[in-house]
Write an enzyme that holds these catalytic residues in place. Structure first.
Site, mmCIF file in Angstrom:
data_model
loop_
_atom_site.group_PDB
_atom_site.id
_atom_site.type_symbol
_atom_site.label_atom_id
_atom_site.label_comp_id
_atom_site.label_asym_id
_atom_site.label_seq_id
_atom_site.Cartn_x
_atom_site.Cartn_y
_atom_site.Cartn_z
ATOM 1 N N CYS A 22 -4.873 16.985 32.650
ATOM 2 C CA CYS A 22 -3.965 18.106 32.533
ATOM 3 C C CYS A 22 -4.664 19.379 32.099
ATOM 4 C CB CYS A 22 -2.883 17.808 31.492
ATOM 5 S SG CYS A 22 -1.928 16.338 31.856
ATOM 6 N N GLY A 48 -5.202 19.487 37.271
ATOM 7 C CA GLY A 48 -4.009 18.713 37.601
ATOM 8 C C GLY A 48 -3.265 19.363 38.736
ATOM 9 N N ASN A 123 -2.650 18.094 26.857
ATOM 10 C CA ASN A 123 -3.773 17.593 27.665
ATOM 11 C C ASN A 123 -4.444 16.520 26.829
ATOM 12 O OD1 ASN A 123 -7.099 18.778 28.437
ATOM 13 N ND2 ASN A 123 -5.949 17.144 29.429
ATOM 14 N N GLY A 124 -4.657 15.385 27.435
ATOM 15 C CA GLY A 124 -5.275 14.281 26.714
ATOM 16 C C GLY A 124 -4.407 13.053 26.829
ATOM 17 N N TYR A 263 -17.991 16.869 35.063
ATOM 18 C CA TYR A 263 -17.117 16.991 36.231
ATOM 19 C C TYR A 263 -15.868 17.842 36.014
ATOM 20 C CZ TYR A 263 -13.519 15.807 39.613
ATOM 21 O OH TYR A 263 -12.530 15.896 40.539
HETATM 22 P P1 AMP Z 1 -15.751 7.947 43.735
HETATM 23 O O1 AMP Z 1 -15.619 8.384 45.147
HETATM 24 O O2 AMP Z 1 -14.637 7.045 43.299
HETATM 25 O O3 AMP Z 1 -17.096 7.355 43.401
HETATM 26 O O4 AMP Z 1 -15.586 9.240 42.831
HETATM 27 C C1 AMP Z 1 -16.647 10.096 42.662
HETATM 28 C C2 AMP Z 1 -16.301 11.452 43.146
HETATM 29 O O5 AMP Z 1 -15.085 11.892 42.555
HETATM 30 C C3 AMP Z 1 -17.373 12.439 42.776
HETATM 31 O O6 AMP Z 1 -17.643 13.216 43.915
HETATM 32 C C4 AMP Z 1 -16.774 13.274 41.672
HETATM 33 O O7 AMP Z 1 -16.995 14.639 41.903
HETATM 34 C C5 AMP Z 1 -15.305 12.988 41.697
HETATM 35 N N1 AMP Z 1 -14.798 12.581 40.375
HETATM 36 C C6 AMP Z 1 -15.449 12.038 39.359
HETATM 37 N N2 AMP Z 1 -14.637 11.788 38.320
HETATM 38 C C7 AMP Z 1 -13.414 12.190 38.688
HETATM 39 C C8 AMP Z 1 -12.137 12.218 38.060
HETATM 40 N N3 AMP Z 1 -11.972 11.761 36.829
HETATM 41 N N4 AMP Z 1 -11.103 12.733 38.747
HETATM 42 C C9 AMP Z 1 -11.272 13.185 39.979
HETATM 43 N N5 AMP Z 1 -12.434 13.169 40.637
HETATM 44 C C10 AMP Z 1 -13.511 12.690 40.011
#
Ligand code: AMP
Length: 491
Positions: A22, A48, A123-124, A263
Site C-alpha cells: 500500500c 498498489g 501501509n504494512g 524493489y
Molecule cells: P517472479 O517473476 O515471481 O520471479 O517475480 C520477480 C519479478 O517481480 C521481478 O522482475 C521484480 O521486479 C518483481 N517483483 C519482485 N518483488 C515483487 C513484489 N513484492 N511485488 C511485485 N513485483 C515484485
C-alpha cells in the site's frame, strides 16, 4: 451474507493470510486537500494498483470516495473530486493478494468513534491481527472488512482512555508487525510508524500545510518540501498549532525494510536519507564485483532492473543497452493475483530489442527473483531473439522467506529460492549462469549508517535471512491449527 461469500471471507482470513502492499498520503490545512491527495496517490500508484480511496474533512463533515482501479481512472473526475470537500484529507492506494478485492476493504477505513470521526490509512501488515480479531469477535466486535487495519480501528474504538491520541496509542501497544499509519480526525492529522520503522513514512510541507506520505516522490509531484521522515516508533500529531511528536515506545534501533530499496520504492524517492536509485546502482556495482562474467552487453529487465544494470555496466565496463523494451501500459507483474494470468502478462509487458540481443553474449539484470516466472520468460525471450549466451544476475540475494510486513510475496513453497539450489534455479530459468547479490554485499552496497555498529542487521532483511524482527503471532496460531488438524487426521 451468502454462504459462498462467508467462505471467501474465512478463506481470506485463515487460509491465505492477508498481505497488502500500500501507499498512504495525508494533508492538513490546505484548500486543495483532495486534489493534492489525488496527485500524491498517483505518484504512489506503484505501491498498489487495485484500489484507491480518499476521505476528506471540511471542518464539519467527513466525505469518502473509494474505487477499485487506478487513481487516474476515478479521482481526476470532477464529480468524484467535487465530493471530497474540505481542507484535510487522507488517501490510500492498495494492492492485496487475497481473493477479495471488494470495496469494503478499500481504505481509508472510517468510523464514528466517541470523540468523532476517525479515518485511517495503513501501509504494512500486522502479524497479530487475526489473533486480536478472534478475541475482539469473541467480545462482540462486528467487523465490516477483512482488512487487518480494521483491527486497529476496533482497538481504538474500545480503548478506555480519554482522548483520541491516547486511545490510538493504546491500540498501537497491542498490535505487532509493520505499520505506517495516517489517521485523520476532526482536529488532527496523525502519522505513526511501528517501533522498528519497517514501512516508510515522510513528512512534507506545502504552503504551510503539513503532508504525510509513504515516499518522497509523492511530495515532489505537488511541489511540497521534504521536512523529514517520521522516525521509527514515533507518532506525529499535526493540528492548527503545528506539528508535535511523541515517542511512546521504548527506544529501539530502526530496522526499515530492505526491500523498499531493492524493489518496492520508486527510484526517484529518498528513503532513510538514501536515494533509492543510487542504492540500486550500488547493488549492480557490487554484483559485478562479486560475480562478473565475460559478455558483450548488459541488459536490464525494465523497469525494476535498470538502475542495477547501469551500476553493473559502470563497474564492469561492459556496454549497457536496452535490449528489452517495456510496454508502459501494463502494470507491475504481480498485479494479477492468479499465476496463469501473471505468466501471460510478462509477454504483454516486455519485448526483445533484437538489435542488441541477436548474436550477443548477454548479462541480464533484474532486481529480484520471487517465483521465477519473469526470469523464465525473459531468458527464453533473449534466446528467441538470438542471444548466444544468457547470464542472469540478480541485484538482491535469493528470497528464501515470505514477507509478513506488507510486501506481497507468496508462501514459502512458491518461492523459487526457498525450494531450489542455485544450480537448480539456473536450470529452471534456462540461463547459462545465474548469480545473486550476497547478503554481505547488499549491506556493503547500502553503506553502514554513521554511528552504528557496522554489523548486520540495520535493515529488516527477513526475506533473505529468515530473521523476522517482530513476533509472528498469527503464524504461530496457524502452526497450532496445522498441528491440531494433523492430530485430528491421525485421530
Ligand atoms: P517472479 O517473476 O515471481 O520471479 O517475480 C520477480 C519479478 O517481480 C521481478 O522482475 C521484480 O521486479 C518483481 N517483483 C519482485 N518483488 C515483487 C513484489 N513484492 N511485488 C511485485 N513485483 C515484485
Amino acid at each position: 451474507m451468502s454462504e459462498n461469500h462467508h467462505q471467501t471471507v474465512s478463506d481470506t482470513l485463515y487460509g491465505d493470510r492477508l498481505r497488502e502492499e500500500c501507499g498512504v498520503f495525508g494533508i492538513f490545512g490546505h484548500p486543495d486537500a483532495a486534489a493534492l491527495t489525488t496527485l500524491g496517490l498517483h505518484a504512489l500508484q506503484h505501491r498498489g494498483q487495485e484500489a484507491a480511496g480518499i476521505v476528506s474533512f471540511d471542518g464539519k463533515n467527513f466525505f469518502a470516495e473509494r474505487r477499485l482501479g487506478l487513481v487516474s481512472d476515478h479521482f481526476t473526475k470532477a464529480n468524484v473530486l467535487d465530493q471530497l470537500q474540505g481542507t484535510s484529507a487522507v488517501g490510500h492506494v492498495r494492492y492485496s493478494t487475497t481473493g477479495e478485492t471488494v470495496l469494503r476493504n478499500v481504505q481509508p477505513l472510517f468510523a464514528d468513534l466517541t470523540g468523532g470521526g476517525f479515518a485511517v490509512a495503513h501501509n504494512g501488515n500486522l502479524t497479530n491481527a487475526l489473533t486480536l480479531r478472534d478475541e475482539l469477535v469473541k467480545q462482540g466486535a462486528i467487523f465490516q472488512s477483512t482488512s487487518d487495519t480494521e483491527t486497529i480501528l476496533q482497538l481504538v474504538a474500545r480503548s478506555k482512555r480519554v482522548n483520541t491520541l491516547s486511545r490510538f496509542t493504546d491500540a498501537l501497544f497491542q498490535i505487532e508487525g509493520a505499520y505506517a499509519l495516517v489517521v485523520m480526525t476532526n482536529k488532527k492529522l496523525i502519522g505513526a510508524r511501528d517501533p522498528l520503522g519497517i514501512r516508510p513514512l515522510v513528512i512534507g510541507e506545502l504552503d504551510g500545510a503539513y503532508i504525510l506520505a509513504s515516499e518522497t516522490c509523492a511530495l515532489d509531484i505537488i511541489g511540497a518540501k521534504f521536512v523529514r521522515e517520521v522516525e521509527n516508533g514515533e507518532i506525529v500529531i499535526i493540528t492548527e498549532d503545528g506539528l508535535e511528536s511523541v515517542k511512546p515506545f521504548p527506544p529501539m534501533e530502526p530496522r526499515p525494510c530492505i526491500f523498499e530499496y531493492i524493489y518496492f520504492a520508486r527510484p526517484d524517492s529518498t528513503v532513510g536519507g538514501k536515494s533509492v536509485y543510487e542504492c540500486r546502482k550500488a547493488f549492480g556495482r557490487q554484483l559485478a564485483a562479486e560475480s562478473h562474467v565475460d559478455a558483450d552487453v548488459v541488459i536490464p529487465v525494465p523497469d525494476s532492473g535498470v538502475p542495477a544494470a547501469i551500476g553493473y555496466g559502470e563497474a564492469s565496463g561492459v556496454p549497457f543497452e536496452l535490449g528489452i523494451i517495456r510496454n508502459h501500459y501494463v502494470g507491475r507483474t504481480f498485479i494479477e493475483p492468479q499465476q496463469s494470468i501473471r505468466a501471460f502478462s510478462v509477454k504483454l509487458k516486455h519485448n526483445a530489442n533484437r538489435i542488441h540481443v541477436a548474436g550477443k553474449r548477454i548479462i541480464l539484470i533484474d532486481d529480484s527473483i520471487v517465483r521465477g516466472t519473469t526470469s523464465v520468460k525473459i531468458v527464453q525471450m533473449m534466446r528467441d531473439a538470438g542471444a548466444t549466451e544468457v547470464h542472469m544476475r540478480i541485484g538482491a540475494p535469493p528470497i528464501t522467506h515470505p514477507d509478513f510486513y506488507g510486501i506481497d510475496t507468496p508462501d514459502q513453497d512458491a518461492l523459487l529460492a526457498a525450494q531450489n539450489s542455485l544450480d537448480e534455479m539456473c536450470a529452471h530459468i534456462g540461463a547459462d549462469s545465474l548469480a545473486f547479490l550476497s547478503v554481505d554485499g547488499l549491506y556493503q552496497a547500502m553503506g553502514y549508517p554513521e554511528g552504528r555498529d557496522p554489523k548486520r542487521p540495520q535493515f529488516t532483511d527477513h526475506c533473505f535471512t529468515g530473521d523476522y524482527p517482530t513476533g509472528l503471532t498469527d503464524q504461530q496460531g496457524d502452526e497450532k491449527l496445522h498441528q491440531l488438524s494433523l492430530l485430528a487426521e491421525q485421530g
